[in-house]
Design an enzyme around this catalytic site. Structure first.
Site, mmCIF file in Angstrom:
data_model
loop_
_atom_site.group_PDB
_atom_site.id
_atom_site.type_symbol
_atom_site.label_atom_id
_atom_site.label_comp_id
_atom_site.label_asym_id
_atom_site.label_seq_id
_atom_site.Cartn_x
_atom_site.Cartn_y
_atom_site.Cartn_z
ATOM 1 N N TYR A 7 0.068 1.860 -7.180
ATOM 2 C CA TYR A 7 -0.753 1.381 -6.049
ATOM 3 C C TYR A 7 -2.218 1.709 -6.302
ATOM 4 O O TYR A 7 -3.094 0.848 -6.215
ATOM 5 C CB TYR A 7 -0.300 2.019 -4.737
ATOM 6 C CG TYR A 7 -1.381 1.968 -3.683
ATOM 7 C CD1 TYR A 7 -1.690 0.776 -3.039
ATOM 8 C CD2 TYR A 7 -2.133 3.102 -3.372
ATOM 9 C CE1 TYR A 7 -2.721 0.711 -2.107
ATOM 10 C CE2 TYR A 7 -3.155 3.045 -2.448
ATOM 11 C CZ TYR A 7 -3.449 1.851 -1.815
ATOM 12 O OH TYR A 7 -4.484 1.796 -0.906
ATOM 13 N N LEU A 61 1.608 9.832 6.795
ATOM 14 C CA LEU A 61 1.924 11.027 7.567
ATOM 15 C C LEU A 61 1.932 10.788 9.069
ATOM 16 O O LEU A 61 2.872 11.197 9.766
ATOM 17 C CB LEU A 61 0.910 12.132 7.217
ATOM 18 C CG LEU A 61 1.004 13.413 8.042
ATOM 19 C CD1 LEU A 61 2.345 14.105 7.837
ATOM 20 C CD2 LEU A 61 -0.153 14.349 7.688
ATOM 21 N N LYS A 103 0.783 -1.241 0.000
ATOM 22 C CA LYS A 103 0.000 0.000 0.000
ATOM 23 C C LYS A 103 0.818 1.296 0.000
ATOM 24 O O LYS A 103 0.253 2.369 0.192
ATOM 25 C CB LYS A 103 -0.934 0.008 1.216
ATOM 26 C CG LYS A 103 -0.197 -0.012 2.559
ATOM 27 C CD LYS A 103 -1.167 0.093 3.733
ATOM 28 C CE LYS A 103 -0.427 0.235 5.047
ATOM 29 N NZ LYS A 103 -1.333 0.453 6.182
ATOM 30 N N ASN A 151 5.359 5.231 5.478
ATOM 31 C CA ASN A 151 4.936 5.826 4.209
ATOM 32 C C ASN A 151 3.814 6.836 4.408
ATOM 33 O O ASN A 151 3.518 7.615 3.514
ATOM 34 C CB ASN A 151 4.459 4.724 3.257
ATOM 35 C CG ASN A 151 5.577 3.806 2.839
ATOM 36 O OD1 ASN A 151 6.487 4.219 2.146
ATOM 37 N ND2 ASN A 151 5.530 2.564 3.286
ATOM 38 N N PHE A 158 -10.590 7.115 2.497
ATOM 39 C CA PHE A 158 -9.782 8.305 2.335
ATOM 40 C C PHE A 158 -8.522 8.100 3.204
ATOM 41 O O PHE A 158 -7.730 7.221 2.894
ATOM 42 C CB PHE A 158 -10.631 9.557 2.575
ATOM 43 C CG PHE A 158 -11.458 9.859 1.341
ATOM 44 C CD1 PHE A 158 -11.118 10.903 0.517
ATOM 45 C CD2 PHE A 158 -12.516 9.032 0.956
ATOM 46 C CE1 PHE A 158 -11.827 11.145 -0.669
ATOM 47 C CE2 PHE A 158 -13.224 9.257 -0.211
ATOM 48 C CZ PHE A 158 -12.882 10.314 -1.029
ATOM 49 N N LYS A 182 -5.910 -0.698 -7.229
ATOM 50 C CA LYS A 182 -7.240 -0.618 -6.630
ATOM 51 C C LYS A 182 -8.312 -0.408 -7.697
ATOM 52 O O LYS A 182 -9.390 -1.006 -7.649
ATOM 53 C CB LYS A 182 -7.296 0.514 -5.599
ATOM 54 C CG LYS A 182 -6.406 0.297 -4.381
ATOM 55 C CD LYS A 182 -6.814 -0.936 -3.591
ATOM 56 C CE LYS A 182 -6.019 -1.092 -2.307
ATOM 57 N NZ LYS A 182 -6.381 -2.308 -1.548
ATOM 58 N N SER A 218 -9.760 2.444 -2.265
ATOM 59 C CA SER A 218 -9.067 3.679 -1.919
ATOM 60 C C SER A 218 -9.607 4.843 -2.740
ATOM 61 O O SER A 218 -10.050 4.672 -3.882
ATOM 62 C CB SER A 218 -7.571 3.498 -2.201
ATOM 63 O OG SER A 218 -6.901 4.735 -2.231
#
Length: 342
Positions: free
Chosen positions: A152, A203, A87, A201, A181, A156, A127
Site C-alpha cells: 500500500y 485503530l 488503503k 483496518n 499521517f 503511494k 501518505s
C-alpha cells in the site's frame, strides 16, 4: 460561474469530508467512486450538511473507457482531488497485486484523461508511509522517501514518482501531494464519519466498535516497540482539519502560488500519540472502559511516525486545530449515530 472540482473516491471517509469543505467554499463538486468501501447514502448526508447534493457517478476508475467518458463529460473541471485507492496496509501485504493493479492504474487513468482534457491541477492523496522506516523524527518533507514497509505504502511512493515525472515534461500539469499521517474523528454534524465495510483496518473504528459491543475486544498489535509504553506511535489528526488542507492546497494551485510544478506537504499535528494514548483519551472523553488485549506486531507497521508540519503552516497557511480528545469523542458520537440506525 462556480469552479468545478472532481473528487475521486469522493464518497469515502476523507473524500466526503473534503467534498463538504469544497462545497462550503462555493465550488461545484463532482464525486466519482466505485462504492467498494462506502455507501451512496453519503450523498444525502453531504446535502444535509451543505444544502447541496453533489453530482455523483459510480465508476471503477481502473476501467479506462469509463474513465475517459467521465472526464469527457467534465472537461470543464478546474482540477482533480485523487483519493480513489485501496488503503488497508495489512491486506496489501497479503494481496500486493490487487493493490498495485488498483492504485496505480487509477492514477494512470486519471492523469491520462486529465492531460487529454487539458485539466491542469491535481491534489494527490498520499501518505506518511512514503517515508518508510524514518531515520529522524519528527519527519519533514526533506526526509528522504524510502521503500515503504507495505505494498500500500509503495503504491503511494510510486504514484508520487509518476506524478513528479509527468510534471517535469507536461506543459500544464501542476500537482501537490499531501502526505497524511493518521486521520480520525468525524464531522461535528455527526452526519459523516468513518464507516468501513467489514472488519476495520484502522485503530479508531476498532475502538468505537469495541465500545459499541460489535467487537468483543480491541487487539493492540505489538506492545514491544521501542516507544514510551511499547505500543506504536502515530501522528493523529482530525479529518476535518485534513479536509480543510485540501481546499487551501487547491487554492494555491489555481492562484499560481506554487514554487514548482510538484510540491509535497506533510499533514499532521506534529505530536506523536501511542495506541494507549488514544485509548486513554477515548476512555476519558466517553467514560467507557475498553476491553483490549495485546497481539503480535502487524506486518507492514513501523514503530513511530509523526510529522513536522511547519511547511504546510508556512506555505498553505494550514494548521491542525482540533485535539486528540476532539477526535476520540467525535468518533464515538458518530459510532453511536451509526448504531442508532443512521
Amino acid at each position: 460561474m462556480k469552479q468545478k472540482i472532481i473528487i475521486t473516491g469522493g464518497t469515502g471517509y476523507i473524500g466526503s469530508h473534503t467534498a463538504v469543505e469544497f462545497i462550503m467554499k462555493g465550488f461545484n463538486v463532482v464525486l466519482v467512486d466505485d462504492l467498494s468501501n462506502s455507501e451512496v447514502s453519503v450523498l444525502d448526508r453531504i446535502q444535509e450538511i451543505t444544502g447541496t447534493k453533489p453530482l455523483f457517478e459510480q465508476i471503477d476508475l481502473t476501467d479506462n473507457n469509463r474513465t475517459k467518458s467521465f472526464f469527457n463529460a467534465h472537461k470543464d473541471a478546474s482540477g482533480v482531488i485523487n483519493f480513489a485507492a485501496l488503503k488497508a496496509v495489512g491486506e496489501s501485504v497479503k494481496k500486493p497485486i490487487k493493490y498495485y493493479h488498483n492504485n496505480i492504474n487509477i492514477l494512470l487513468n486519471v492523469l491520462e484523461n486529465m492531460e487529454n482534457q487539458g485539466i491542469s491541477n491535481l491534489i494527490f492523496s498520499s501518505s506518511a508511509t512514503v517515508y518508510g522506516l524514518p531515520d529522524v523524527l519528527p519527519i519533514t518533507e526533506e526526509n528522504q522517501t524510502k521503500r515503504p514497509t507495505s505494498p500500500y505504502g509503495n503504491t503511494k511512493k510510486v504514484a508520487e514518482e509518476i506524478i513528479e515525472d509527468l510534471t517535469k515534461v507536461s506543459e500544464s500539469l501542476n500537482a501537490i501531494s499531501l502526505r497524511y499521517f493518521n486521520p480520525i474523528g468525524a464531522h461535528d454534524s455527526l452526519k459523516i464519519g468513518e464507516a468501513p465495510n467489514g472488519i476495520p483496518n484502522n485503530l479508531m473504528p476498532f475502538i468505537t466498535q469495541t465500545a459499541a459491543g460489535i467487537r468483543r475486544e480491541l487487539k493492540i498489535f505489538g506492545n514491544d516497540y521501542d516507544t514510551p509504553d511499547g505500543t506504536a506511535v502515530r501522528d493523529y489528526l482530525h479529518v476535518v482539519d485534513l479536509a480543510k488542507a485540501h481546499v487551501l492546497a487547491f487554492e494555491r494551485l489555481i492562484s499560481n502560488q506554487s514554487k514548482s510544478n510538484f510540491e509535497v506537504y506533510n499533514l499532521g499535528t506534529g505530536t506523536g500519540y501511542s495506541v494507549l494514548d488514544v485509548i486513554n483519551s477515548f476512555e476519558k472523553t466517553t467514560g467507557i472502559s475498553l476491553n483490549y488485549s495485546y497481539d503480535k506486531r502487524r506486518d507492514g507497521d513501523v514503530p513511530q511516525l509523526y510529522s513536522n508540519p511547519n511547511k504546510a503552516q508556512t506555505n498553505l497557511n494550514w494548521k491542525a486545530l482540533l485535539t486528540l480528545d476532539d477526535m476520540t469523542l467525535s468518533s464515538w458520537k458518530w459510532e453511536q449515530n451509526l448504531r442508532n440506525g443512521y
